[in-house]
Design an enzyme around this catalytic site. Structure first.
Site, mmCIF file in Angstrom:
data_model
loop_
_atom_site.group_PDB
_atom_site.id
_atom_site.type_symbol
_atom_site.label_atom_id
_atom_site.label_comp_id
_atom_site.label_asym_id
_atom_site.label_seq_id
_atom_site.Cartn_x
_atom_site.Cartn_y
_atom_site.Cartn_z
ATOM 1 N N ASP A 205 0.789 -1.342 -0.012
ATOM 2 C CA ASP A 205 -0.098 0.057 -0.161
ATOM 3 C C ASP A 205 0.850 1.300 -0.010
ATOM 4 O O ASP A 205 0.715 1.926 0.827
ATOM 5 C CB ASP A 205 -0.817 0.000 1.268
ATOM 6 C CG ASP A 205 -1.760 1.196 1.447
ATOM 7 O OD1 ASP A 205 -2.434 1.386 0.246
ATOM 8 O OD2 ASP A 205 -2.148 1.516 2.679
ATOM 9 N N GLU A 450 3.364 -8.063 7.075
ATOM 10 C CA GLU A 450 2.284 -8.834 6.610
ATOM 11 C C GLU A 450 2.459 -9.913 5.523
ATOM 12 O O GLU A 450 1.916 -9.703 4.407
ATOM 13 C CB GLU A 450 1.161 -7.659 6.195
ATOM 14 C CG GLU A 450 0.737 -6.704 7.357
ATOM 15 C CD GLU A 450 -0.645 -6.109 7.043
ATOM 16 O OE1 GLU A 450 -0.787 -5.889 5.776
ATOM 17 O OE2 GLU A 450 -0.931 -5.476 7.922
ATOM 18 N N TYR A 503 -6.962 -3.133 12.499
ATOM 19 C CA TYR A 503 -7.607 -1.982 12.305
ATOM 20 C C TYR A 503 -9.155 -2.245 12.676
ATOM 21 O O TYR A 503 -9.934 -2.196 11.812
ATOM 22 C CB TYR A 503 -7.545 -1.769 10.757
ATOM 23 C CG TYR A 503 -6.086 -1.330 10.223
ATOM 24 C CD1 TYR A 503 -5.816 0.307 10.433
ATOM 25 C CD2 TYR A 503 -4.961 -2.161 10.150
ATOM 26 C CE1 TYR A 503 -4.563 0.620 9.943
ATOM 27 C CE2 TYR A 503 -3.832 -1.632 9.661
ATOM 28 C CZ TYR A 503 -3.627 -0.169 9.741
ATOM 29 O OH TYR A 503 -2.513 0.262 9.594
ATOM 30 N N GLU A 539 0.506 -1.665 14.126
ATOM 31 C CA GLU A 539 -0.302 -0.592 13.282
ATOM 32 C C GLU A 539 -1.811 -0.652 13.753
ATOM 33 O O GLU A 539 -2.235 -1.618 14.183
ATOM 34 C CB GLU A 539 -0.415 -0.945 11.930
ATOM 35 C CG GLU A 539 0.813 -0.638 10.855
ATOM 36 C CD GLU A 539 0.633 -1.383 9.666
ATOM 37 O OE1 GLU A 539 -0.255 -1.192 8.979
ATOM 38 O OE2 GLU A 539 1.666 -1.657 9.121
HETATM 39 C C1 GCB Z 1 -1.501 -2.528 6.685
HETATM 40 C C2 GCB Z 1 -0.113 -2.277 5.974
HETATM 41 C C3 GCB Z 1 0.001 -0.737 5.619
HETATM 42 C C4 GCB Z 1 -1.075 -0.266 5.147
HETATM 43 C C5 GCB Z 1 -2.157 -0.084 6.132
HETATM 44 C C6 GCB Z 1 -3.394 0.253 5.710
HETATM 45 O O1 GCB Z 1 -1.648 -3.378 7.451
HETATM 46 O O2 GCB Z 1 0.962 -2.853 6.794
HETATM 47 O O3 GCB Z 1 1.178 -0.931 4.682
HETATM 48 O O4 GCB Z 1 -0.766 1.110 4.494
HETATM 49 O O5 GCB Z 1 -2.550 -1.693 6.549
HETATM 50 O O6 GCB Z 1 -3.663 1.619 5.890
HETATM 51 O O7 GCB Z 1 -4.328 -0.336 5.125
#
Ligand code: GCB
Length: 648
Positions: A205, A450, A503, A539
């Site tokens: 990403d 990941e 997330y 994250e």
């Molecule tokens: C993740 C990735 C990261 C992305 C992020 C996102 O898990 O490690 O590279 O930018 O999510 O914002 O979706």
């Protein structure tokens, strides 16, 4: 036609490597530093630049564009070095180019370097992804991988006192065999796509920026030279212990006299005053009442570093000198805790990117200073070099400012896990350890981000990659950043510390901030229970558009991003009180560029700062928390911080 063209792009990577006179440099050498015996000359600035034609990727090799200045074989434009080339002009084809790009420039070397029998080395901090370096038409070295240094001894290829030509060919094509991986997608339907149409896709990403991303130097050494220095440190009561091992090399110009080479060390304090000296190419130095390297906000005097002045002399007494910074600190880890200098650590940090408008991933000193200023303003003590090794100029700042680093390889989103990929991954880890092994700021290696570690071959793959990393450096814990469900996950068992990206209430249960606390506590407790290792969240976060407000909180508003963080903090504090939760890193420090897509409005907007480094509401919230956590750590209290009062 399309097929032909793809064949051309991919085979070019293979076929050109055959014509390189000395192959793949995986040892980037010590960072070019001036000393009484070494001169350093920068080749940064404006280079000449041309892309290979889209339908003829090999043209530059066939026509030997490297044999004379590029301007003689066709039109060129000016290109900034260091910088990504993608966002520099108004040309969409340049921004989206896939394949070879050519750079060159002229430079002088003084005749004195020849008279003084100096060895001359060319070094690029990095060039993305595959690169071939030529000097005066000689292909000197090639390098695979975009984030680690490339070095070549150019002594015998130079014309002293005259103009010399350096040419760099770079190919940004990613395939299932590269790290990171990508795929070239062919579109063969002539009713929908023009002939030869293809696109690059990849499973990460962020924009696959390309170019000469880091500074280019030439530097001199005497013929007998310091090749590498390995430093480890320990603490014994009030004393620091520095163990060093200096390896030296000899150029082909002179006879090898390694038996007659001697080493001596001088240790200087931060003011440059002499502390102690030692003789021998390997040895131990005891520093009485040592000043230790502490992270930011863990000491009044963070980032303290001595200078080890390394001297190597040959039989005639010619000296090579190299000043190397040394931070004295120890790291420890067990099933619940990370320690630095025997004190428990709680990482308050960010995931970052090397990313800025115009220059993409190019080193930018102003941005480096700004980012560290913002990290300190936040009260952060750490960041992860997501998702690739960062520039040495950034790592130098981290050492100096006491900002701890989780040093990550470019292995983002890997899948497949065959032996060839594993061997390449191991080499990348060795290259990374080789470059950053002496940095006090580096507290952990991350072998990747990941991976598709729910695939069964990941078990053997990661156990080998992790154990190779540990044999390259037993002094630091090794991790990999995971995102697969713990029930079917094959990498975690090999790791020292479990890092997980989650997330909640963004990619799942969107809009339902109330479930974050419960889901986070449940999941991270279970990771610990399952593996009996320290865990941290590497994250978490939400996208926000600066200036877009909505109360009660609504997705993409600054309120939603801030409240999502606060709900996470509640979970983190409860997890901390259980004794095995060792850190939190917000995703992301700043908004950053990604491939175009309907979920990415102008890129990834999960930054707590905008791409131009202005704070969103989230940055103020995080600042409040991190400074409170820092005070909490200072007093050694484990009392959880509560933010419920700010919630509705
Ligand atoms: C993740 C990735 C990261 C992305 C992020 C996102 O898990 O490690 O590279 O930018 O999510 O914002 O979706």
């Amino acid at each position: 036609m399309g097929c032909l063209r793809i064949w051309s792009v991919l085979t070019c990577l293979v076929s050109v490597s055959l014509v390189v006179e000395s192959r793949d440099s995986s040892w980037g050498g010590l960072y070019p530093r001036e000393s009484a015996s070494r001169e350093v000359k920068s080749l940064d600035g404006l280079w000449n630049f041309r892309l290979s034609p889209l339908l003829d990727a090999e043209k530059g090799f066939r026509e030997e564009w490297y044999a004379q200045p590029l301007s003689k074989s066709g039109p060129v434009i000016s290109m900034a070095v260091p910088s990504s080339y993608n966002d520099i002009t108004q040309d969409k084809d340049l921004r989206d180019h896939i394949g070879w790009a050519w750079y060159d420039r002229l430079f002088y070397v003084p005749t004195r370097w020849q008279t003084d029998k100096q060895r001359v080395v060319l070094r690029l901090g990095s060039a993305h992804y595959n690169s071939i370096i030529y000097v005066n038409g000689h292909s000197l070295t090639s390098h695979e991988g975009g984030h680690l240094p490339i070095m070549a001894d150019i002594t015998t290829k130079l014309v002293y006192g005259k103009e010399n030509l350096v040419t760099v060919a770079i190919n940004n094509t990613l395939t299932p065999e590269t790290i990171p991986q990508g795929t070239i997608v062919e579109h063969n339907d002539p009713s929908r796509y023009p002939p030869g149409y293809f696109a690059q896709s990849y499973n990460f990403d962020f924009t696959n920026y390309a170019g000469i991303h880091r500074p280019v130097y030439i530097y001199t050494t005497p013929q007998t030279f310091i090749e590498d220095i390995l430093i480890t440190t320990d603490i014994n009561g009030a004393n620091g212990v520095i163990t060093y091992n200096v390896t030296h090399g000899n150029t082909m110009i002179g006879p090898s006299r390694s038996g007659e080479v001697g080493c001596s060390m001088k240790l200087l304090d931060i003011e440059g005053d002499h502390v102690t000296s030692a003789m021998g190419c390997q040895g131990t130095i005891v520093v009485t009442n040592a000043s230790l390297w502490w992270p930011y906000l863990m000491s009044e005097n963070p980032g303290y570093m001595y200078t080890l002045l390394v001297a190597v002399s040959d039989a005639e007494g010619n000296l090579d000198l190299y000043p190397h910074k040394v931070g004295i600190r120890t790291l420890g880890w067990n099933s619940t805790t990370l320690t630095i200098n025997s004190k428990p650590l709680y990482l308050r940090g960010c995931g970052k990117h090397e990313d800025a408008d115009i220059r993409g991933k190019g080193v930018d000193y102003a941005l480096i200073v700004k980012d560290f200023s913002l990290l300190k303003w936040l009260g952060a003590n750490s960041f992860r070099t997501s998702h690739y090794p960062y520039a040495e100029e950034i790592m130098d700042m981290a050492d100096k400012e006491g900002i701890m680093i989780i040093d990550e390889s470019p292995a983002v989103g890997l899948s497949g896990f065959d032996e060839a990929l594993m061997n390449k991954h191991i080499s990348v880890m060795q290259e990374l350890v080789q470059r950053d092994k002496n940095r006090p700021s580096v507290i952990m290696w991350s072998v990747g981000n990941e991976p598709k570690s729910n695939q069964a071959p990941a078990l053997n793959y990661f156990s080998k990659v992790v154990s190779a990393t540990k044999s390259a450096d037993p002094s630091r814990p090794v991790t990999c950043v995971l995102n697969k469900p713990k029930e079917k996950e094959y990498a975690a068992s090999s790791l020292d510390v479990i890092l997980v990206n989650r997330y909640y209430s963004w990619y799942g249960d969107t809009g339902h901030l109330e479930v974050i606390k419960m889901q986070t506590i449940t999941e991270f407790s279970e990771w610990h229970l399952l593996h009996n290792k320290p865990v941290m969240i590497s994250e978490y976060g939400a996208g926000s558009l600066p200036g877009y407000h909505m109360d009660p909180a609504w997705t993409w508003s600054e309120e939603y991003q801030a409240e999502l963080m606060i709900r996470n903090f509640e979970a983190f504090d409860e997890l901390r009180s259980k004794g095995y939760f060792v850190g939190e890193m917000i995703w992301n420090f700043a908004d950053f560029s990604t491939p175009q897509g309907h979920t990415r409005p102008g890129g990834n907007r999960k930054g707590i700062f905008t791409r131009s480094r202005q704070p969103k509401m989230a940055a103020h919230v995080l600042r409040y928390r991190y400074h409170n956590l820092a005070n909490d750590t200072l007093t050694n209290s484990q009392a959880p911080m509560c933010f419920t009062s700010v919630l509705h």
